[in-house]
Motif scaffolding. Sequence first.
Motif, mmCIF file in Angstrom:
data_model
loop_
_atom_site.group_PDB
_atom_site.id
_atom_site.type_symbol
_atom_site.label_atom_id
_atom_site.label_comp_id
_atom_site.label_asym_id
_atom_site.label_seq_id
_atom_site.Cartn_x
_atom_site.Cartn_y
_atom_site.Cartn_z
ATOM 1 N N VAL A 61 37.032 43.762 38.136
ATOM 2 C CA VAL A 61 37.181 44.824 39.127
ATOM 3 C C VAL A 61 35.922 44.932 39.972
ATOM 4 C CG1 VAL A 61 37.531 47.305 39.470
ATOM 5 C CG2 VAL A 61 38.818 46.091 37.693
ATOM 6 N N ASP A 62 34.745 44.884 39.344
ATOM 7 C CA ASP A 62 33.492 44.987 40.082
ATOM 8 C C ASP A 62 33.329 43.843 41.076
ATOM 9 O OD1 ASP A 62 32.632 47.348 39.011
ATOM 10 O OD2 ASP A 62 31.349 46.453 37.490
ATOM 11 N N ILE A 63 33.697 42.631 40.671
ATOM 12 C CA ILE A 63 33.565 41.475 41.560
ATOM 13 C C ILE A 63 34.425 41.653 42.808
ATOM 14 C CG2 ILE A 63 34.070 39.008 41.762
ATOM 15 C CD1 ILE A 63 33.396 38.852 38.705
ATOM 16 N N ALA A 64 35.695 42.008 42.598
ATOM 17 C CA ALA A 64 36.591 42.220 43.734
ATOM 18 C C ALA A 64 36.161 43.425 44.559
ATOM 19 C CB ALA A 64 38.025 42.402 43.225
ATOM 20 N N TRP A 65 35.674 44.469 43.884
ATOM 21 C CA TRP A 65 35.247 45.690 44.581
ATOM 22 C C TRP A 65 34.055 45.388 45.487
ATOM 23 C CZ3 TRP A 65 33.162 50.617 41.638
ATOM 24 C CH2 TRP A 65 33.087 51.701 42.540
ATOM 25 N N ALA A 66 33.085 44.635 44.995
ATOM 26 C CA ALA A 66 31.911 44.298 45.806
ATOM 27 C C ALA A 66 32.321 43.511 47.050
ATOM 28 C CB ALA A 66 30.916 43.495 44.972
ATOM 29 N N GLN A 67 33.213 42.544 46.890
ATOM 30 C CA GLN A 67 33.660 41.746 48.033
ATOM 31 C C GLN A 67 34.413 42.608 49.040
ATOM 32 O OE1 GLN A 67 35.849 38.779 45.866
ATOM 33 N NE2 GLN A 67 34.063 37.454 45.599
ATOM 34 N N ALA A 68 35.265 43.520 48.544
ATOM 35 C CA ALA A 68 36.016 44.391 49.444
ATOM 36 C C ALA A 68 35.085 45.335 50.198
ATOM 37 C CB ALA A 68 37.057 45.185 48.649
ATOM 38 N N ARG A 69 34.110 45.916 49.501
ATOM 39 C CA ARG A 69 33.174 46.833 50.155
ATOM 40 C C ARG A 69 32.344 46.096 51.215
ATOM 41 N NH1 ARG A 69 31.725 52.069 48.520
ATOM 42 N NH2 ARG A 69 30.000 51.677 49.946
ATOM 43 N N TYR A 70 31.895 44.903 50.891
ATOM 44 C CA TYR A 70 31.062 44.141 51.825
ATOM 45 C C TYR A 70 31.837 43.850 53.111
ATOM 46 C CZ TYR A 70 27.797 40.576 53.489
ATOM 47 O OH TYR A 70 26.897 39.860 54.243
ATOM 48 N N ARG A 71 33.091 43.474 52.976
ATOM 49 C CA ARG A 71 33.908 43.182 54.162
ATOM 50 C C ARG A 71 34.274 44.463 54.901
ATOM 51 N NH1 ARG A 71 38.095 38.349 52.324
ATOM 52 N NH2 ARG A 71 36.492 36.914 51.515
ATOM 53 N N ALA A 72 34.534 45.520 54.167
ATOM 54 C CA ALA A 72 34.852 46.795 54.817
ATOM 55 C C ALA A 72 33.659 47.300 55.623
ATOM 56 C CB ALA A 72 35.268 47.835 53.777
ATOM 57 N N ASP A 73 32.433 46.993 55.158
ATOM 58 C CA ASP A 73 31.217 47.392 55.872
ATOM 59 C C ASP A 73 30.817 46.374 56.926
ATOM 60 O OD1 ASP A 73 31.074 49.660 54.335
ATOM 61 O OD2 ASP A 73 29.711 48.795 52.857
ATOM 62 N N GLU A 74 31.747 45.450 57.252
ATOM 63 C CA GLU A 74 31.534 44.460 58.310
ATOM 64 C C GLU A 74 30.296 43.596 58.062
ATOM 65 O OE1 GLU A 74 31.564 46.540 61.993
ATOM 66 O OE2 GLU A 74 33.696 47.046 61.882
#
Length: 395
Positions: free
Chosen positions: A188-201
């Motif tokens: 979950v943390d791995i996917a969450w970090a990738q999603a947050r990074y992309r969401a923050d452009e």
Amino acid sequence: MEVYLAVAAVGVLAVVGVVGLAVRAGRVTEPDTADALFADRRRELAGEADAQNLDENEVASLEEELALTHLDESAQTVPSGGAAPGGVPLLPLLVGSVAVLGVAIVLYAVWGEPRAPVLARATEIVHNADPGEMSALEAALADRLDRVPEDVNAGFLLGHLRMQMGDYGGASEAFAALHDVAGPIAEVDIAWAQARYRADEGEMSPATRAIVDRVLARTPDHPGMLELLAVDALQRRDFGEAAGYLSRALGQSMPDSRRAALAEILALARSHLPKDALVTDADDPAIGVSISLAAGLEASPDAPVFVIARDRDAPRPPLAVRRLTVADLPARIELTDADAMMPGRSLSGLDAVELVARVSLGGSPSARTGDLESEVEAASPGGEPVSLRIEHRVP
């Protein structure tokens, strides 16, 4: 599945009960009809007695027999609100059947899954990537989590589905909610970090960095997290830091295609480092390479040129990569162990290698159809220089 079967069984029993009552009710004789028939028979008996001149004793005997027959038939009738044949009260039985049917409906509303057909096809829908079906699956998963927030599988699937749909902010929210329910889970943390990074452009916020650090605390050389840090370092133009992260990542297990892509990104990072940053032993044998672009081939002066050395027996990942630009051509370089992509794999450790030069017209480190390439040439560390002429397109 057991809940669905139980609810279905209760519902079937209720329907069978109601249908059985309806069928049985249709078979009984109405009381008013039986009484009218008895009166008609008495009148017929009186007429027959007069016609046959029967005496009073014979008439009394016939009426007694008629009365007994009437009582026997009346015992098989069910008055309104009375008992059903066999002594079972009709009204309570009817009310009970309806109540059981109601319980079945309530059980389904509480434990049933109204969107079960969509959820059952989740894998197929994600694989097919049909926008309409993916939206329907997203709605079904969100509805499921509204009713059952602790469903970890639904939360994980919802986050990945939204990432596939390009909704990185929504994916980050799904993973955050899952973290609140289930606590820290590596996947979950791995996917969450990738999603947050992309969401923050593409910006490494403190919250995203905290997630990345939590993963690296458990798995210090996790390739995905190191790659994320390397990309962030490249965007900040900290090429030394990016090269360090990529070197660590390439030391881990990963698919060959991914390893080749990261190796070329590492070459890009190293190409921006000062020459004295690439320390090598002066005694290490080098491979002299001349690179040129054939006349008639057009490419932007800023297009990257990758010079790649490969092991003939294990071409992926490459042994060494040097990055130039079209504006640098023609050029002569020396490939050494300083250009090696992975610890423990060096040019000096092989008798012969394969060399190829490629112009990436799209700017991507990986080869694409339409890029310009040279023929593959053999070379030996410490041997004769090799010429690579870029003269044909990648099919």
